[in-house]
Design a protein around this motif. Structure first.
Motif, PDB file in Angstrom:
ATOM      1  N   MET A   1     100.100  23.804  45.745  1.00  0.00           N
ATOM      2  CA  MET A   1      99.273  24.462  44.744  1.00  0.00           C
ATOM      3  C   MET A   1     100.157  24.823  43.545  1.00  0.00           C
ATOM      4  N   SER A   2      99.666  24.539  42.347  1.00  0.00           N
ATOM      5  CA  SER A   2     100.431  24.812  41.134  1.00  0.00           C
ATOM      6  C   SER A   2     100.413  26.310  40.804  1.00  0.00           C
ATOM      7  N   GLU A   3     101.331  26.716  39.929  1.00  0.00           N
ATOM      8  CA  GLU A   3     101.373  28.124  39.492  1.00  0.00           C
ATOM      9  C   GLU A   3     100.064  28.508  38.811  1.00  0.00           C
ATOM     10  N   THR A   4      99.482  27.579  38.041  1.00  0.00           N
ATOM     11  CA  THR A   4      98.210  27.855  37.364  1.00  0.00           C
ATOM     12  C   THR A   4      97.114  28.125  38.380  1.00  0.00           C
ATOM     13  N   GLU A   5      97.073  27.331  39.437  1.00  0.00           N
ATOM     14  CA  GLU A   5      96.065  27.528  40.476  1.00  0.00           C
ATOM     15  C   GLU A   5      96.286  28.840  41.226  1.00  0.00           C
ATOM     16  N   LYS A   6      97.550  29.215  41.426  1.00  0.00           N
ATOM     17  CA  LYS A   6      97.858  30.478  42.101  1.00  0.00           C
ATOM     18  C   LYS A   6      97.472  31.676  41.233  1.00  0.00           C
ATOM     19  N   LEU A   7      97.611  31.520  39.917  1.00  0.00           N
ATOM     20  CA  LEU A   7      97.325  32.612  38.986  1.00  0.00           C
ATOM     21  C   LEU A   7      95.828  32.796  38.753  1.00  0.00           C
ATOM     22  N   ALA A   8      95.057  31.736  38.837  1.00  0.00           N
ATOM     23  CA  ALA A   8      93.642  31.763  38.466  1.00  0.00           C
ATOM     24  C   ALA A   8      92.850  32.936  39.056  1.00  0.00           C
ATOM     25  N   PRO A   9      93.013  33.284  40.347  1.00  0.00           N
ATOM     26  CA  PRO A   9      92.223  34.394  40.887  1.00  0.00           C
ATOM     27  C   PRO A   9      92.575  35.763  40.280  1.00  0.00           C
ATOM     28  N   TYR A  10      93.695  35.833  39.594  1.00  0.00           N
ATOM     29  CA  TYR A  10      94.154  37.113  39.054  1.00  0.00           C
ATOM     30  C   TYR A  10      93.906  37.264  37.555  1.00  0.00           C
ATOM     31  N   ILE A  11      93.328  36.250  36.924  1.00  0.00           N
ATOM     32  CA  ILE A  11      93.012  36.365  35.497  1.00  0.00           C
ATOM     33  C   ILE A  11      91.769  37.242  35.372  1.00  0.00           C
ATOM     34  N   PRO A  12      91.896  38.362  34.655  1.00  0.00           N
ATOM     35  CA  PRO A  12      90.788  39.331  34.588  1.00  0.00           C
ATOM     36  C   PRO A  12      89.732  38.952  33.561  1.00  0.00           C
ATOM     37  N   GLU A  13      88.618  39.649  33.653  1.00  0.00           N
ATOM     38  CA  GLU A  13      87.567  39.501  32.657  1.00  0.00           C
ATOM     39  C   GLU A  13      88.005  40.165  31.358  1.00  0.00           C
ATOM     40  N   ALA A  14      87.379  39.797  30.273  1.00  0.00           N
ATOM     41  CA  ALA A  14      87.672  40.395  28.969  1.00  0.00           C
ATOM     42  C   ALA A  14      87.544  41.911  29.056  1.00  0.00           C
ATOM     43  N   GLY A  15      88.471  42.612  28.421  1.00  0.00           N
ATOM     44  CA  GLY A  15      88.440  44.063  28.394  1.00  0.00           C
ATOM     45  C   GLY A  15      89.176  44.732  29.536  1.00  0.00           C
ATOM     46  N   SER A  16      89.778  43.934  30.417  1.00  0.00           N
ATOM     47  CA  SER A  16      90.523  44.520  31.533  1.00  0.00           C
ATOM     48  C   SER A  16      91.798  43.717  31.770  1.00  0.00           C
ATOM     49  N   VAL A  17      92.617  44.188  32.698  1.00  0.00           N
ATOM     50  CA  VAL A  17      93.866  43.516  33.047  1.00  0.00           C
ATOM     51  C   VAL A  17      94.028  43.516  34.563  1.00  0.00           C
ATOM     52  N   THR A  18      94.886  42.630  35.038  1.00  0.00           N
ATOM     53  CA  THR A  18      95.359  42.682  36.414  1.00  0.00           C
ATOM     54  C   THR A  18      96.766  43.230  36.352  1.00  0.00           C
ATOM     55  N   MET A  19      97.032  44.231  37.162  1.00  0.00           N
ATOM     56  CA  MET A  19      98.322  44.916  37.119  1.00  0.00           C
ATOM     57  C   MET A  19      99.025  44.762  38.464  1.00  0.00           C
ATOM     58  N   PHE A  20     100.141  44.034  38.454  1.00  0.00           N
ATOM     59  CA  PHE A  20     100.949  43.881  39.655  1.00  0.00           C
ATOM     60  C   PHE A  20     101.895  45.071  39.744  1.00  0.00           C
ATOM     61  N   THR A  21     101.911  45.722  40.907  1.00  0.00           N
ATOM     62  CA  THR A  21     102.656  46.968  41.098  1.00  0.00           C
ATOM     63  C   THR A  21     103.383  46.966  42.439  1.00  0.00           C
ATOM     64  N   THR A  22     104.097  48.058  42.690  1.00  0.00           N
ATOM     65  CA  THR A  22     104.589  48.418  44.021  1.00  0.00           C
ATOM     66  C   THR A  22     104.198  49.880  44.241  1.00  0.00           C
ATOM     67  N   SER A  23     104.265  50.319  45.473  1.00  0.00           N
ATOM     68  CA  SER A  23     103.867  51.695  45.784  1.00  0.00           C
ATOM     69  C   SER A  23     104.833  52.725  45.222  1.00  0.00           C
ATOM     70  N   TRP A  24     106.066  52.346  44.968  1.00  0.00           N
ATOM     71  CA  TRP A  24     107.102  53.299  44.569  1.00  0.00           C
ATOM     72  C   TRP A  24     107.419  53.275  43.073  1.00  0.00           C
ATOM     73  N   CYS A  25     106.715  52.479  42.290  1.00  0.00           N
ATOM     74  CA  CYS A  25     107.049  52.258  40.880  1.00  0.00           C
ATOM     75  C   CYS A  25     106.523  53.377  39.976  1.00  0.00           C
ATOM     76  N   GLY A  26     107.432  54.157  39.419  1.00  0.00           N
ATOM     77  CA  GLY A  26     107.058  55.224  38.494  1.00  0.00           C
ATOM     78  C   GLY A  26     106.481  54.699  37.190  1.00  0.00           C
ATOM     79  N   TYR A  27     107.006  53.585  36.679  1.00  0.00           N
ATOM     80  CA  TYR A  27     106.466  52.994  35.457  1.00  0.00           C
ATOM     81  C   TYR A  27     105.013  52.555  35.672  1.00  0.00           C
ATOM     82  N   CYS A  28     104.725  52.060  36.867  1.00  0.00           N
ATOM     83  CA  CYS A  28     103.357  51.652  37.199  1.00  0.00           C
ATOM     84  C   CYS A  28     102.421  52.849  37.177  1.00  0.00           C
ATOM     85  N   ARG A  29     102.824  53.929  37.816  1.00  0.00           N
ATOM     86  CA  ARG A  29     101.991  55.140  37.846  1.00  0.00           C
ATOM     87  C   ARG A  29     101.731  55.653  36.437  1.00  0.00           C
TER      88      ARG A  29
END
Length: 90
Positions: A1-29
């Motif tokens: 599977m290509s990177e584009t195919e792997k990314l496709a489920p995570y592309i958000p609808e207009a007006g929103s974002v997908t945010m990759f995080t970890t449980s311990w990330c202060g910048y994320c919070r």
């Protein structure tokens, strides 16, 4: 599977974002708090819990699992962006 195919489920609808995080990330919070305050919708994906997502984050960050990494509706990404950039790009 290509990177584009792997990314496709995570592309958000207009007006929103997908945010990759970890449980311990202060910048994320902090960024989530700011996005909540500005009314920006987001889907949070913890790269420690969702299989294959750490590799996606690495692909955007030169092999590093740097979070927060955001995916925008146009399929582009930003790592640890300022809230002003997020507002501009959604």
């Amino acid at each position: 599977m290509s990177e584009t195919e792997k990314l496709a489920p995570y592309i958000p609808e207009a007006g929103s974002v997908t945010m990759f995080t970890t449980s311990w990330c202060g910048y994320c919070r902090n960024l989530k708090r700011l996005m909540d305050a500005k009314g920006i919708g987001y889907t949070e994906v913890n790269i420690e819990e969702v299989e294959g997502t750490a590799e996606l984050v690495e692909a955007f960050n030169g092999g590093n699992q740097t979070v927060p990494t955001l995916i925008f509706p146009d399929g582009t990404a930003a790592t640890n962006p300022r809230i002003e950039e997020v507002l501009e790009r959604v």
